[in-house]
Scaffold this motif. Structure first.
Motif, PDB file in Angstrom:
ATOM      1  N   ARG A  67      -6.006  -6.218   5.083  1.00  0.00           N
ATOM      2  CA  ARG A  67      -5.299  -7.865   4.291  1.00  0.00           C
ATOM      3  C   ARG A  67      -5.011  -8.198   3.297  1.00  0.00           C
ATOM      4  O   ARG A  67      -5.672  -8.044   2.379  1.00  0.00           O
ATOM      5  CB  ARG A  67      -5.951  -9.091   5.228  1.00  0.00           C
ATOM      6  N   VAL A  68      -3.876  -8.087   2.937  1.00  0.00           N
ATOM      7  CA  VAL A  68      -3.543  -8.140   1.128  1.00  0.00           C
ATOM      8  C   VAL A  68      -3.159  -9.345   0.952  1.00  0.00           C
ATOM      9  O   VAL A  68      -3.058  -9.847   1.960  1.00  0.00           O
ATOM     10  CB  VAL A  68      -2.321  -7.126   0.873  1.00  0.00           C
ATOM     11  N   ILE A  69      -4.098  -9.971  -0.317  1.00  0.00           N
ATOM     12  CA  ILE A  69      -4.221 -10.799  -0.492  1.00  0.00           C
ATOM     13  C   ILE A  69      -2.911 -12.238  -1.483  1.00  0.00           C
ATOM     14  O   ILE A  69      -2.863 -12.521  -1.190  1.00  0.00           O
ATOM     15  CB  ILE A  69      -5.688 -10.794  -1.648  1.00  0.00           C
ATOM     16  N   CYS A  70      -2.471 -11.060  -1.721  1.00  0.00           N
ATOM     17  CA  CYS A  70      -1.075 -11.276  -2.900  1.00  0.00           C
ATOM     18  C   CYS A  70       0.010 -10.377  -2.063  1.00  0.00           C
ATOM     19  O   CYS A  70       0.450  -9.676  -2.982  1.00  0.00           O
ATOM     20  CB  CYS A  70      -1.249 -10.406  -4.396  1.00  0.00           C
ATOM     21  N   PRO A  71       0.398 -11.290  -1.170  1.00  0.00           N
ATOM     22  CA  PRO A  71       1.546 -10.403  -0.590  1.00  0.00           C
ATOM     23  C   PRO A  71       3.012 -10.372  -1.362  1.00  0.00           C
ATOM     24  O   PRO A  71       3.273 -10.884  -1.850  1.00  0.00           O
ATOM     25  CB  PRO A  71       2.282 -11.258   0.997  1.00  0.00           C
ATOM     26  N   GLY A  72       3.737  -8.971  -1.697  1.00  0.00           N
ATOM     27  CA  GLY A  72       4.861  -8.533  -2.311  1.00  0.00           C
ATOM     28  C   GLY A  72       4.587  -7.876  -4.004  1.00  0.00           C
ATOM     29  O   GLY A  72       5.142  -8.132  -4.694  1.00  0.00           O
ATOM     30  N   PHE A  73       3.064  -8.376  -4.034  1.00  0.00           N
ATOM     31  CA  PHE A  73       2.319  -8.357  -5.580  1.00  0.00           C
ATOM     32  C   PHE A  73       2.186  -7.027  -5.554  1.00  0.00           C
ATOM     33  O   PHE A  73       1.596  -6.473  -4.748  1.00  0.00           O
ATOM     34  CB  PHE A  73       1.961  -9.170  -6.059  1.00  0.00           C
ATOM     35  N   LEU A  74       1.950  -5.777  -6.544  1.00  0.00           N
ATOM     36  CA  LEU A  74       1.964  -4.532  -7.133  1.00  0.00           C
ATOM     37  C   LEU A  74       1.524  -4.262  -8.241  1.00  0.00           C
ATOM     38  O   LEU A  74       2.311  -5.068  -9.310  1.00  0.00           O
ATOM     39  CB  LEU A  74       2.345  -3.139  -6.689  1.00  0.00           C
ATOM     40  N   PHE A  75       0.359  -4.282  -8.793  1.00  0.00           N
ATOM     41  CA  PHE A  75      -0.062  -4.329 -10.179  1.00  0.00           C
ATOM     42  C   PHE A  75      -0.759  -3.202 -10.585  1.00  0.00           C
ATOM     43  O   PHE A  75      -0.256  -2.135  -9.976  1.00  0.00           O
ATOM     44  CB  PHE A  75      -1.681  -5.601 -10.385  1.00  0.00           C
ATOM     45  N   ILE A  76      -0.372  -3.253 -12.171  1.00  0.00           N
ATOM     46  CA  ILE A  76       0.590  -2.441 -12.679  1.00  0.00           C
ATOM     47  C   ILE A  76      -0.073  -1.532 -14.000  1.00  0.00           C
ATOM     48  O   ILE A  76       0.758  -2.540 -14.314  1.00  0.00           O
ATOM     49  CB  ILE A  76       1.932  -1.462 -11.971  1.00  0.00           C
ATOM     50  N   LYS A 102       0.767  -1.525   0.084  1.00  0.00           N
ATOM     51  CA  LYS A 102      -0.102  -0.044  -0.272  1.00  0.00           C
ATOM     52  C   LYS A 102       0.893   1.147   0.290  1.00  0.00           C
ATOM     53  O   LYS A 102       0.816   2.297  -0.481  1.00  0.00           O
ATOM     54  CB  LYS A 102      -0.854   0.150   1.117  1.00  0.00           C
ATOM     55  N   ALA A 103       2.022   1.198   0.306  1.00  0.00           N
ATOM     56  CA  ALA A 103       3.489   2.424   1.152  1.00  0.00           C
ATOM     57  C   ALA A 103       3.354   2.301  -0.326  1.00  0.00           C
ATOM     58  O   ALA A 103       3.337   3.767  -1.279  1.00  0.00           O
ATOM     59  CB  ALA A 103       4.285   2.054   1.472  1.00  0.00           C
ATOM     60  N   HIS A 104       3.893   1.450  -0.914  1.00  0.00           N
ATOM     61  CA  HIS A 104       4.473   1.683  -2.666  1.00  0.00           C
ATOM     62  C   HIS A 104       3.651   2.425  -3.194  1.00  0.00           C
ATOM     63  O   HIS A 104       3.840   2.623  -4.477  1.00  0.00           O
ATOM     64  CB  HIS A 104       5.199   0.374  -2.694  1.00  0.00           C
ATOM     65  N   GLU A 105       2.012   1.388  -3.382  1.00  0.00           N
ATOM     66  CA  GLU A 105       0.805   1.767  -4.788  1.00  0.00           C
ATOM     67  C   GLU A 105       1.089   3.450  -4.302  1.00  0.00           C
ATOM     68  O   GLU A 105       1.020   4.146  -5.402  1.00  0.00           O
ATOM     69  CB  GLU A 105       0.047   1.116  -4.011  1.00  0.00           C
ATOM     70  N   GLN A 106       1.060   3.751  -3.234  1.00  0.00           N
ATOM     71  CA  GLN A 106       0.538   5.783  -3.207  1.00  0.00           C
ATOM     72  C   GLN A 106       2.888   6.067  -3.321  1.00  0.00           C
ATOM     73  O   GLN A 106       1.761   7.428  -4.225  1.00  0.00           O
ATOM     74  CB  GLN A 106       0.411   6.540  -1.483  1.00  0.00           C
ATOM     75  N   LYS A 107       3.601   5.558  -3.057  1.00  0.00           N
ATOM     76  CA  LYS A 107       4.700   6.629  -3.975  1.00  0.00           C
ATOM     77  C   LYS A 107       4.302   6.520  -5.615  1.00  0.00           C
ATOM     78  O   LYS A 107       5.086   7.437  -5.861  1.00  0.00           O
ATOM     79  CB  LYS A 107       6.480   5.751  -3.213  1.00  0.00           C
ATOM     80  N   LEU A 108       3.998   5.357  -6.059  1.00  0.00           N
ATOM     81  CA  LEU A 108       4.291   4.732  -7.640  1.00  0.00           C
ATOM     82  C   LEU A 108       3.221   6.249  -7.787  1.00  0.00           C
ATOM     83  O   LEU A 108       3.243   6.704  -9.339  1.00  0.00           O
ATOM     84  CB  LEU A 108       3.737   3.601  -7.566  1.00  0.00           C
ATOM     85  N   ALA A 109       2.011   6.126  -7.282  1.00  0.00           N
ATOM     86  CA  ALA A 109       1.246   7.521  -7.380  1.00  0.00           C
ATOM     87  C   ALA A 109       1.710   8.556  -7.387  1.00  0.00           C
ATOM     88  O   ALA A 109       1.835   9.768  -8.359  1.00  0.00           O
ATOM     89  CB  ALA A 109      -0.522   7.357  -6.558  1.00  0.00           C
ATOM     90  N   ASP A 110       1.847   9.147  -6.707  1.00  0.00           N
ATOM     91  CA  ASP A 110       3.065  10.501  -6.774  1.00  0.00           C
ATOM     92  C   ASP A 110       3.920  10.854  -7.720  1.00  0.00           C
ATOM     93  O   ASP A 110       3.734  11.447  -8.048  1.00  0.00           O
ATOM     94  CB  ASP A 110       3.773  10.768  -5.015  1.00  0.00           C
ATOM     95  N   TRP A 111       4.691   9.516  -8.012  1.00  0.00           N
ATOM     96  CA  TRP A 111       5.768   9.483  -9.358  1.00  0.00           C
ATOM     97  C   TRP A 111       5.035   9.448 -10.799  1.00  0.00           C
ATOM     98  O   TRP A 111       5.403  10.899 -11.189  1.00  0.00           O
ATOM     99  CB  TRP A 111       5.875   7.898  -9.169  1.00  0.00           C
ATOM    100  N   ALA A 112       3.975   9.104 -10.576  1.00  0.00           N
ATOM    101  CA  ALA A 112       2.880   9.187 -11.949  1.00  0.00           C
ATOM    102  C   ALA A 112       2.769  10.393 -11.941  1.00  0.00           C
ATOM    103  O   ALA A 112       2.637  11.312 -13.009  1.00  0.00           O
ATOM    104  CB  ALA A 112       1.981   8.211 -11.887  1.00  0.00           C
ATOM    105  N   LYS A 113       2.126  11.163 -10.787  1.00  0.00           N
ATOM    106  CA  LYS A 113       1.847  12.678 -11.078  1.00  0.00           C
ATOM    107  C   LYS A 113       2.510  13.432 -10.952  1.00  0.00           C
ATOM    108  O   LYS A 113       2.827  14.421 -12.036  1.00  0.00           O
ATOM    109  CB  LYS A 113       1.272  13.138  -9.486  1.00  0.00           C
ATOM    110  N   ARG A 114       3.995  13.316 -10.591  1.00  0.00           N
ATOM    111  CA  ARG A 114       5.070  14.081 -10.700  1.00  0.00           C
ATOM    112  C   ARG A 114       5.734  13.901 -12.333  1.00  0.00           C
ATOM    113  O   ARG A 114       5.796  15.136 -12.941  1.00  0.00           O
ATOM    114  CB  ARG A 114       6.271  13.995  -9.822  1.00  0.00           C
ATOM    115  N   LYS A 115       5.721  12.904 -13.099  1.00  0.00           N
ATOM    116  CA  LYS A 115       5.894  12.476 -14.801  1.00  0.00           C
ATOM    117  C   LYS A 115       4.797  12.813 -15.757  1.00  0.00           C
ATOM    118  O   LYS A 115       5.114  12.829 -16.468  1.00  0.00           O
ATOM    119  CB  LYS A 115       6.155  11.648 -14.726  1.00  0.00           C
ATOM    120  N   SER A 116       3.413  12.910 -15.103  1.00  0.00           N
ATOM    121  CA  SER A 116       2.144  13.089 -16.173  1.00  0.00           C
ATOM    122  C   SER A 116       2.265  12.223 -16.599  1.00  0.00           C
ATOM    123  O   SER A 116       1.902  11.989 -17.950  1.00  0.00           O
ATOM    124  CB  SER A 116       2.253  14.014 -16.747  1.00  0.00           C
TER     125      SER A 116
END
Length: 194
Positions: A60-69, A19-33
């Protein structure tokens, strides 16, 4: 696969940081448009600690260690180059050709991802990921309830209630308990091909 088409990739991250990395990636995507959609499958559960008389609702995260992008190949490359919290992307070794030295990145088909997201979002019972080889039973379709129309396989475990199983290529199987009254057989012959 075109370089500018949107595909679902599976990023590997450290467990318990999805979840934390999902938010970091959303912030990155926003900065990079950049066009980036993320998904961390999770289910709300009530956890109890009887020794301290505490109860708490958690996701509870169903797929630990996975982030779908969901993004393009070009942006996926930029994410890997610029985001150190993405350890790597899952590769599909089954699609590696004889002349290829490196396996291509795994891509989850859009229809499977849509069905998986619906299963997680509408499920009334806990979902678990089972990556082991399962004994596949009859092919079934859910005929009533919030998951009506989903197709999968019925797994009959000795001494347990029936479990509905949906195949998600590259990851394994997503399963959940379901009342047999909600199922109808799609193909009268068991699926022996998997």
């Amino acid at each position: 696969m075109e370089n500018n088409s949107l595909n679902w990739y599976i990023a590997i991250v450290t467990p318990n940081t999805e979840k934390a990395h999902e938010q970091k990636l959303a912030d990155w995507a926003k900065r990079k448009s950049s066009l980036v959609e993320t998904y961390v499958p999770s289910q709300r559960e009530l956890h109890e600690w009887p020794s301290i008389s505490k109860r708490k609702w958690i996701d509870r995260v169903i797929c630990p260690g996975f982030l779908f992008i969901r993004t393009t190949e070009k942006i996926r490359y930029a994410i890997k180059a610029e985001c150190p919290y993405i350890l790597h992307f899952l590769k599909d070794r089954a699609r590696k050709g004889k002349e290829q030295t490196v396996a291509p990145f795994a891509v989850v088909p859009e229809d499977q991802m849509e069905a998986f997201r619906r299963m997680v979002g509408d499920a009334e019972t806990p979902i678990t990921m089972d990556t082991s080889q399962l004994h596949v039973g009859s092919r079934v379709r859910i005929k009533s309830g919030s998951l009506k129309g989903l197709e999968g396989c019925l797994i009959r475990e000795p001494g347990k209630s029936p479990r509905f199983c949906m195949r998600i290529d590259l990851l394994g199987y997503a399963t959940m308990e379901i009342d047999a009254a909600h199922l109808e057989e799609v193909d009268p012959k068991p699926d022996q091909s998997k």
